[in-house]
Design an enzyme around this catalytic site. Structure first.
Site, PDB file in Angstrom:
ATOM      1  N   GLU A 304       7.511  -2.511  -0.673  1.00 18.19           N
ATOM      2  CA  GLU A 304       7.201  -2.473  -2.102  1.00 18.19           C
ATOM      3  C   GLU A 304       8.331  -1.820  -2.901  1.00 18.19           C
ATOM      4  O   GLU A 304       8.112  -0.986  -3.764  1.00 18.19           O
ATOM      5  CB  GLU A 304       5.883  -1.743  -2.339  1.00 18.19           C
ATOM      6  CG  GLU A 304       4.709  -2.439  -1.650  1.00 18.19           C
ATOM      7  CD  GLU A 304       3.348  -1.816  -1.964  1.00 18.19           C
ATOM      8  OE1 GLU A 304       3.281  -0.598  -2.186  1.00 18.19           O
ATOM      9  OE2 GLU A 304       2.359  -2.576  -1.988  1.00 18.19           O
ATOM     10  N   ASP A 378      -4.545  -4.279   3.079  1.00 22.23           N
ATOM     11  CA  ASP A 378      -4.325  -3.065   2.304  1.00 22.23           C
ATOM     12  C   ASP A 378      -5.637  -2.402   1.901  1.00 22.23           C
ATOM     13  O   ASP A 378      -5.996  -2.443   0.723  1.00 22.23           O
ATOM     14  CB  ASP A 378      -3.490  -3.414   1.054  1.00 22.23           C
ATOM     15  CG  ASP A 378      -3.060  -2.189   0.276  1.00 22.23           C
ATOM     16  OD1 ASP A 378      -3.254  -1.076   0.778  1.00 22.23           O
ATOM     17  OD2 ASP A 378      -2.517  -2.356  -0.831  1.00 22.23           O
ATOM     18  N   GLU A 406      -9.458   3.379  -3.381  1.00 21.18           N
ATOM     19  CA  GLU A 406      -8.711   2.538  -4.315  1.00 21.18           C
ATOM     20  C   GLU A 406      -9.394   1.191  -4.556  1.00 21.18           C
ATOM     21  O   GLU A 406      -9.439   0.706  -5.680  1.00 21.18           O
ATOM     22  CB  GLU A 406      -7.306   2.327  -3.745  1.00 21.18           C
ATOM     23  CG  GLU A 406      -6.444   1.366  -4.526  1.00 21.18           C
ATOM     24  CD  GLU A 406      -5.069   1.169  -3.889  1.00 21.18           C
ATOM     25  OE1 GLU A 406      -4.770   1.832  -2.871  1.00 21.18           O
ATOM     26  OE2 GLU A 406      -4.283   0.363  -4.426  1.00 21.18           O
TER      27      GLU A 406
HETATM   28  C1  BDP Z   1      -1.367   0.281  -1.876  1.00 17.51           C
HETATM   29  C2  BDP Z   1      -1.346   1.019  -3.167  1.00 17.51           C
HETATM   30  C3  BDP Z   1       0.016   1.517  -3.539  1.00 17.51           C
HETATM   31  C4  BDP Z   1       0.617   2.271  -2.368  1.00 17.51           C
HETATM   32  C5  BDP Z   1       0.668   1.344  -1.175  1.00 17.51           C
HETATM   33  C6  BDP Z   1       1.142   2.038   0.083  1.00 17.51           C
HETATM   34  O1  BDP Z   1      -1.833   0.163  -4.174  1.00 17.51           O
HETATM   35  O2  BDP Z   1      -0.118   2.345  -4.668  1.00 17.51           O
HETATM   36  O3  BDP Z   1       1.877   2.765  -2.669  1.00 17.51           O
HETATM   37  O4  BDP Z   1      -0.618   0.891  -0.877  1.00 17.51           O
HETATM   38  O5  BDP Z   1       0.277   2.332   0.913  1.00 17.51           O
HETATM   39  O6  BDP Z   1      -2.692   0.324  -1.427  1.00 17.51           O
HETATM   40  O7  BDP Z   1       2.313   2.265   0.264  1.00 17.51           O
END
Ligand code: BDP
Length: 719
Positions: A304, A378, A406
């Site tokens: 990301e 996720d 989340e």
């Molecule tokens: C996702 C989240 C994000 C996190 C990412 C992670 O939306 O904010 O940075 O995972 O785990 O669930 O790196």
């Protein structure tokens, strides 16, 4: 929910004395008046007087004091917690000192496993023996829990030791005190006033963790800021580490891979560059000079948008090993995250971590662990277990669970995660035949690893109740208890928590755990039943948005996951589709390959199904979908009814807080159902059964604008 800013609080000792001296006088059993109002700050460590008279007499006869043999900061914590806790529970001061009937605490390393304890009833009193100081502290909390849940002393001895050696919270906390995916106020870490000011909250945070056996905390967000590694910040981190140490908690930090450039003045962060390697070695030495028991680094790299070794055409192993070499002389470890997926790779997103990491098995240093989320996507309300579990026998894996919900209603919706964690831990990878559970992968027993760890993405913040809602406290609790022993039952944990948090009244014990045990299924049904996934509105992970198609990249877009068209719904991940099933060991792959053996809760995750196809129930997919959404909404209503019966049993403040949130949850469950079914009907073109149509036309839901979740999404326009 009350979100009070933190005012000045009395010192640790002051609070303790207050607790001891303010312990209520003995009073009649099962008082009929409503309990006094509470704000949730005390979590499950409330130590209210035992309300069953016979049990109270039994405890009072057996316990007359607290006496600790030996002296260390941790033993002092154990002694003071016992004195305060027992005084509260017994309703009279339990003094410190040697006497008959004292709870005696001592350390004897020979017979017990590290961090373990034994609680035995002897003629002269109750004896808590710890394998080490931590073990003694955990034993103290276990005895308190025993009394808090009003178990008879005849149920002793109690012998216990953790099955996983590193039980760690991951804070996604930023240095500006915002919290990524945090729904409980701001970060607890007041960087501006550290290292000078030690907030009372740091101590209570450490107590709460120690009461569960959590022994590590990563203070900073995985989306890391290199500044935390600068000398000024390291002083602040050291102050926190010093505060947590007596509670058995070690501090870890996230390492931003590009730190050598950003704060080191180097031109590169290439892990094979000698200057870069030297920089990290020096940095590690500097950290250990101020924090001698520093745990190590957690790293999110090439994920990301985060920097990483692939920026230099090096592998994840090159990156992890370079950091591992830097901390190795000091006993540190590196937890390298496997949460990677690329926008450019046209491969099914859920397959990418496995493709990337499995070939690296056996190439990591012995102080590297690979940290893997519970599922391959996720933290969705339902996911199959991650195929990396059982696929990297030569690498110790950390299971990463999410405590902050989340994708499960965040602060507001009641969803007990204990049940979810248990499901993941019990999942059978079949790596070495049946019984090769995820729990056995991470506790090291399956592949013979000594280095073992489990991580939970923390849900705590500055909110007065710590976690944004009273029931969210249960998720912190359940994570800690399962981290200690992954074999505990989530039902048993729910009951323990309910007794400690709301009291031992039969109505509470009957009602609260039952609500909790249905809650996560309820959420998954009204949000995304039958294995639908990730159909959230873009910009936040709270409300529905199956129709959204502007997320910037395909694999953040609901349509990528649900694949609805006029024929059907779902993602084919069998051999005729992305073949993600092939990443599992054969028995699991077979199970998920066939629609007949795929559990309903994962049907559309693995299969494309026609709208008219019959389900197990005999209903068509379309009618089954409606049915499941309705079940989800009905379950919330059932929770509301159950909670309503507890009026007068739970204090009025917490009763009202929970009632208020359940009302929001009911409204939003209908929102999820009506919006999502309205949208899918544009594909199925099949009718709604009479009286089951969405409350509003689809356009209404599409036009709703809810703020991003950082600002706590409440949709004011929702009917
Ligand atoms: C996702 C989240 C994000 C996190 C990412 C992670 O939306 O904010 O940075 O995972 O785990 O669930 O790196």
């Amino acid at each position: 929910m009350m979100r009070l800013a933190l005012g000045p609080r009395p010192s640790a000792l002051g609070l303790l004395l207050l607790l001891v001296s303010a312990a209520p006088a003995p009073r009649a059993v099962h008082a009929q008046t409503s309990p006094p109002r509470e704000d949730g700050y005390d979590l499950w460590l409330r130590y209210r007087q035992v309300n069953d008279t016979a049990m109270l007499r039994h405890y009072r006869a057996a316990i007359t004091g607290v006496f600790v043999t030996g002296d260390s900061p941790t033993l002092r914590v154990a002694r003071d917690e016992l004195a305060a806790g027992l005084s509260g529970l017994l309703g009279r001061t339990v003094p410190i000192g040697p006497r008959t009937g004292a709870v005696r605490v001592r350390i004897q390393s020979s017979a017990l496993k590290p961090e373990g304890f034994e609680i035995v009833r002897r003629a002269g009193g109750i004896e808590i023996t710890g394998a080490d100081a931590r073990g003694a502290l955990y034993g103290a909390f276990a005895l308190l829990r025993h009394l808090q849940t009003q178990r008879p002393l005849s149920a002793l001895p109690l012998v216990s030791a953790p099955r996983i050696s590193r039980r760690i919270l991951n804070h996604w906390d930023n240095l500006d005190r915002s919290v990524e995916r945090g729904y409980a106020g701001r970060s607890l870490w007041a960087w501006d006033s550290l290292p000078g000011t030690i907030d009372r909250r740091y101590v209570d945070y450490a107590r709460a963790n120690a009461s569960l056996g959590i022994n590590g905390t990563v203070l900073t967000n995985v989306n890391a800021n290199a500044r935390v590694l600068t000398p000024d910040y390291l002083q602040k981190v050291a102050a926190l580490a010093n505060t947590f140490r007596p509670y058995g908690i070690r501090v870890y930090l996230t390492a931003r891979f590009s730190a050598p450039i950003e704060i080191g003045g180097l031109k590169t962060a290439d892990p094979l560059d000698s200057a870069v390697r030297a920089w990290w070695k020096d940095k590690a030495s500097e950290i250990y000079r101020v924090i001698p028991d520093f745990g190590g680094f957690l790293v999110k790299a090439n994920s990301e948008g985060q920097p990483g070794p692939q920026d230099y055409e090096r592998s994840h192993a090159d990156g992890a090993n370079m950091l591992a070499d830097a901390v190795k002389p000091h006993g540190g470890i590196v937890m390298w995250r496997a949460f990677v997926y690329s926008n450019e790779t046209p491969v099914d997103r859920i397959k990418q971590a496995y493709d990337e990491f499995k070939p690296l098995d056996g190439t990591f240093r012995d102080n590297v662990m690979v940290q893997v989320k519970n599922g391959p996507l996720d933290f969705q309300p339902v996911e199959p277990f991650h195929p990396l579990f059982g696929a990297m026998p030569r690498t110790p894996l950390v299971l990463e669970l999410q405590i902050t919900k989340e994708y499960l209603g965040q602060d507001t919706h009641l969803a007990y995660m204990g049940k979810y964690y248990e499901e993941v831990l019990d999942a059978d990878t079949h790596a070495k035949g049946p019984g090769s559970t995820v729990a056995r992968v991470i506790d090291g027993s399956l592949h013979g690893h000594r280095l073992t760890a489990i991580a939970g993405v923390a849900n705590v913040g500055t909110d007065r109740d710590w976690t944004g809602s009273h029931f969210n406290q249960a998720n912190w609790y359940a994570f800690g208890r399962l981290a200690w022993d992954p074999r505990l039952s989530s039902r048993g944990i729910a009951e323990e928590w309910a007794r400690m948090t709301f009291g031992n009244a039969p109505a509470i014990v009957r009602t609260v755990p039952a609500m909790m045990m249905t809650s996560r299924d309820a959420v998954s049904k009204y949000m995304m039943p039958l294995g639908l996934t990730h159909i959230f509105a873009t910009g936040h992970h709270y409300g529905p948005g199956a129709w959204m198609n502007n997320a910037g990249r395909a694999d953040w877009t609901p349509a990528y996951y649900h694949r609805a068209d006029s024929l059907g719904l779902g993602f084919d991940r069998t051999a005729t589709g992305s073949n993600a099933v092939a990443q599992y060991h054969a028995p699991v792959a077979r199970r998920y390959s066939s629609r007949a053996t795929t559990p309903d809760s994962l049907l559309l995750w693995f299969h494309r199904v026609r709208w008219t196809d019959p389900m197990r129930s005999g209903r068509s997919l379309w009618n089954e979908l409606i049915h499941r959404y309705d079940e989800g909404v009905d379950s919330v209503r059932a929770m509301q009814r159950a909670w309503a019966t507890l009026e007068g049993q739970v204090d009025s403040a917490r009763f009202a807080d929970v009632s208020g949130f359940l009302a929001i949850q009911e409204k939003e469950a209908r929102w999820w159902r009506d919006a999502t079914l309205g949208y899918f009907q544009t594909f199925s073109r099949m009718p709604f059964p009479a009286g089951r149509e969405p409350a509003r036309p689809l356009d209404f839901y599409r036009r709703l604008r809810c703020p991003a979740d950082r600002d706590r999404p409440r949709c004011p326009e929702l009917p």
